[in-house]
Design an enzyme around this catalytic site. Sequence first.
Site, PDB file in Angstrom:
ATOM      1  N   LEU A  26       0.826  -1.210   0.000  1.00  0.00           N
ATOM      2  CA  LEU A  26       0.000   0.000   0.000  1.00  0.00           C
ATOM      3  C   LEU A  26       0.862   1.264   0.000  1.00  0.00           C
ATOM      4  O   LEU A  26       1.775   1.404   0.811  1.00  0.00           O
ATOM      5  CB  LEU A  26      -0.904  -0.020   1.239  1.00  0.00           C
ATOM      6  CG  LEU A  26      -1.945   1.101   1.285  1.00  0.00           C
ATOM      7  CD1 LEU A  26      -2.911   0.976   0.140  1.00  0.00           C
ATOM      8  CD2 LEU A  26      -2.645   1.085   2.613  1.00  0.00           C
ATOM      9  N   ASP A  27       0.548   2.187  -0.887  1.00  0.00           N
ATOM     10  CA  ASP A  27       1.230   3.492  -0.966  1.00  0.00           C
ATOM     11  C   ASP A  27       2.718   3.367  -1.274  1.00  0.00           C
ATOM     12  O   ASP A  27       3.480   4.308  -1.066  1.00  0.00           O
ATOM     13  CB  ASP A  27       1.054   4.291   0.342  1.00  0.00           C
ATOM     14  CG  ASP A  27      -0.397   4.581   0.639  1.00  0.00           C
ATOM     15  OD1 ASP A  27      -1.199   4.572  -0.303  1.00  0.00           O
ATOM     16  OD2 ASP A  27      -0.736   4.809   1.814  1.00  0.00           O
TER      17      ASP A  27
END
Lengths: 287, 287, 287, 287
Positions: D231-232
């Site tokens: 994520l990210d």
Amino acid sequence: MSRSNLARLLVSCPDREGIVAALANALADSGANITSSDQFSSDPLGGSFSLRMEFYVPEPETRIPLLEQRLGEIAEKLDLEYKLVDAHVRKRVAIFVSKYDHCLIDLLGRWHRGDLEMDIVMVVSNHPDLAVEAARFGVPYHHIPVTKESKPQAEAAQLELLQKHGGADLVVMARYMQVLSADFLANVGAPVINIHHSFLPAFAGADPYKRAHHRGVKLIGATAHYATEDLDEGPIIEQDVVRVSHREDAIALERIGADVERLVLARAVERHLQDRVLLQGHRTIVF
Amino acid sequence: MSRSNLARLLVSCPDREGIVAALANALADSGANITSSDQFSSDPLGGSFSLRMEFYVPEPETRIPLLEQRLGEIAEKLDLEYKLVDAHVRKRVAIFVSKYDHCLIDLLGRWHRGDLEMDIVMVVSNHPDLAVEAARFGVPYHHIPVTKESKPQAEAAQLELLQKHGGADLVVMARYMQVLSADFLANVGAPVINIHHSFLPAFAGADPYKRAHHRGVKLIGATAHYATEDLDEGPIIEQDVVRVSHREDAIALERIGADVERLVLARAVERHLQDRVLLQGHRTIVF
Amino acid sequence: MSRSNLARLLVSCPDREGIVAALANALADSGANITSSDQFSSDPLGGSFSLRMEFYVPEPETRIPLLEQRLGEIAEKLDLEYKLVDAHVRKRVAIFVSKYDHCLIDLLGRWHRGDLEMDIVMVVSNHPDLAVEAARFGVPYHHIPVTKESKPQAEAAQLELLQKHGGADLVVMARYMQVLSADFLANVGAPVINIHHSFLPAFAGADPYKRAHHRGVKLIGATAHYATEDLDEGPIIEQDVVRVSHREDAIALERIGADVERLVLARAVERHLQDRVLLQGHRTIVF
Amino acid sequence: MSRSNLARLLVSCPDREGIVAALANALADSGANITSSDQFSSDPLGGSFSLRMEFYVPEPETRIPLLEQRLGEIAEKLDLEYKLVDAHVRKRVAIFVSKYDHCLIDLLGRWHRGDLEMDIVMVVSNHPDLAVEAARFGVPYHHIPVTKESKPQAEAAQLELLQKHGGADLVVMARYMQVLSADFLANVGAPVINIHHSFLPAFAGADPYKRAHHRGVKLIGATAHYATEDLDEGPIIEQDVVRVSHREDAIALERIGADVERLVLARAVERHLQDRVLLQGHRTIVF
């Protein structure tokens, strides 16, 4: 040219088919390893063609001459102009300056730190004030006063000095507050980069900060461009701006503007030293 | 004025001693709690004075009238102009537009989302094209064609429409491609904000993107300003720029510029709606 | 305080009614002419109150003492903290530096040019390298080596030096590559501004450019903040970024980043010197 | 591929000699006129090689197949991966969205205006709210609710929908507030672009504006990146920031941030649609 193993090929010409392939073949046959290549055509149907390639050549002493021969043949066949540049040969730069010191100091500092790969031939000024700055860095400083009447003689002296120092590949006007004559530009034999203290074409001419303050603009800027005989009209290399407000008077604008001037000039000089700036008419291609 | 509990006081006048104290006392005596205050004097020795205060007033129905009385007395004594604004009263805005839709859609979207606190009185256009956009948001759209010959009649019709809709506190030219006449500006009874698609004063007048491309600038911009009868010369409220390169032709510049146009116009309208923009002569103070 | 005719009043306290009026009255009664005033309340219902006023006082020798008395009474009554600053008294600044020279040279240059109104008490470094830079400007340079083991002694020596030089109003860490201990910060008796070579909180800690390159960010930045014992967590004063691309390796990022570091640090120092930076908890109000 | 006369060649591979020449020859032999060419090698001595060429091919019906054959031979010989793209074939794009409308409306507007050359396959949302926006532009909108428990089924339904619509070349998460599972990413068969509402790696994760306000940053930003199962952490395509101050609370930051989010996302999508984004490991090359 000299023969280090990092070279650049620069081409500007009318666009036509097969240029990239011809050049890439010449490089491949010389054993060159292209590390970066940029090409731009202004118009797919018969516009201008600009190309910059950077590459490593093993055994440059023997191979660069072969490459030069091949490029010469291609140039003739395809009617193009090219330059082959030894990337390890530092360009020789003369800096013209008046009394404002921020651009000069900035350039000298970057050069000293190794961030601008150039040799500084000399600093020329119409004032004696900044001799101390040049001295600190061991750079020759020549004071040649300029008045309206003495300008032709002063410019002749500048050209003579340049010649005595072995010539320059680039002249940088680092807030040199005199207009260079068309004659000087024709005879200097090197491109001249100027920094104008406004976002051109806004506030071309004198006193841009005063006029910017009067006009109440919310951004002020700077423009680095090649000097031409049309004042403030030469090809733009780099521009930037900084936000200001009603709080700043004309003097504060000038102080704040100095930061953007030196940054914009340094970026333009750096791109020029790296052969990243090509011309298509009066517009620049900055790769 | 109406009487909600959040108000703003705006003052523009020649600078003199004691203004801030007199106003702060009047507010304190009204039980106001100042939440933000900005003041600027152009020159400590007799320049212009600009002030904006935002404050809460408890029991506004009874206290605001008292405050108004006090402010009137101060204004007379100190010879100043002031405005007391109910911050909860939404300004009434008329939007003028032609065929380009990006600024109109952007303003309508921000309004719809609650980011611009205004009431949209109507959209006026010299073309029928964008009626559908106004319709989507349930905003009246009036098509008033304008030709060189019919301009006086068209402007009269625009003014009449405005009156019929109950008037406006602000007119926004969201890429309205007609010059408003001095007569119109004199009679409209509200400030007019225009967005010019260049970084003024560069490329004032027509076709800025085409001229920017021709000039080879490295940044393009937009300027929001109050419209005056001197075309493109009104007080600048907000400006911004975006970086471009040789790769963009004039059409691409126009497309890229649309983003900065709508942002700059939206910021200018927002600041105006919040009473953050004061005038000192032909320059703005943007608090 | 000394008694020139330009002064500043700074107030930070819990918000309550009537503060602005009380202070403005005290100033008016002293004959002060307020030239700029900024006030901000974090929350209309009981938040923090911050105010900065700049004003001219005629006959300051007699009137400033009266003003001080009045302010003292107001402070007691309204339970607020204030500072009255003589704007013509230059703050005394100590600069800490290691080997990177760009921030030091930039600060010295701005100071020399008169753009930063401060007196430089001394430059302290854990390396001897930059002594020559300080010498050029006639500023004392003290080399105090720091190792893990000698750090407490080194910090004691730094504090002693400061005292010997008459103390400082501000310490600037101009790329000083040592963490100042909580003890040092508690005893230095002046705020400390640090420049971190990343856009905090991104890349807090060591080697931000290397990590930025590895992460492939498209902008790199710098952050000036007050140093606290929580490393890289102090109140942020100023930040800025510059665009980069895949072409730049970690070394190029560091070189490009140096420009934004020195600009951000210079802006933060300037705002601090002008008493524009107030604290609300761990956040800054920058007027 | 289909056979219009404007095509792009994309190559990513380990660097070795002669690639440019081999490709340029193949193009020249096909009668291609190269209009723009960008090449970058991460390291002259054995790094990664990335190239993008755009060119016109006359008589594409007969010549493109020949070109494909040549490229296949080169690819085998030099062990490189390439893609030949018909520049006139619009990529098929699926947009995922939740409740925030600004990115969706912005993308739909640019698409409608002809600024983004893509076909929008459908809009998928875990909420029904934005169906009206899709409807305005005549784009299919599918509401697939997602809960923690139903996520696998919801993602299966999303994939099935995509297939039913004929698949997509690109998925854009236009503020889609759900994390796509590694399974989904593995099976979607198209790159996924996400917009994160902070300047990554600062404020990765939830509530970036709240945390930015708490930290007192002076700039807020947005990051468009390819979604990966970390994520990210996916490769960053584009980032930008906007200046803020103490005046803005977390809600205002979110409102201001929306402008930079939609700009950054639109730029990333545009560059992807033009095949300007290549990957070298987890970093992007954006030509």
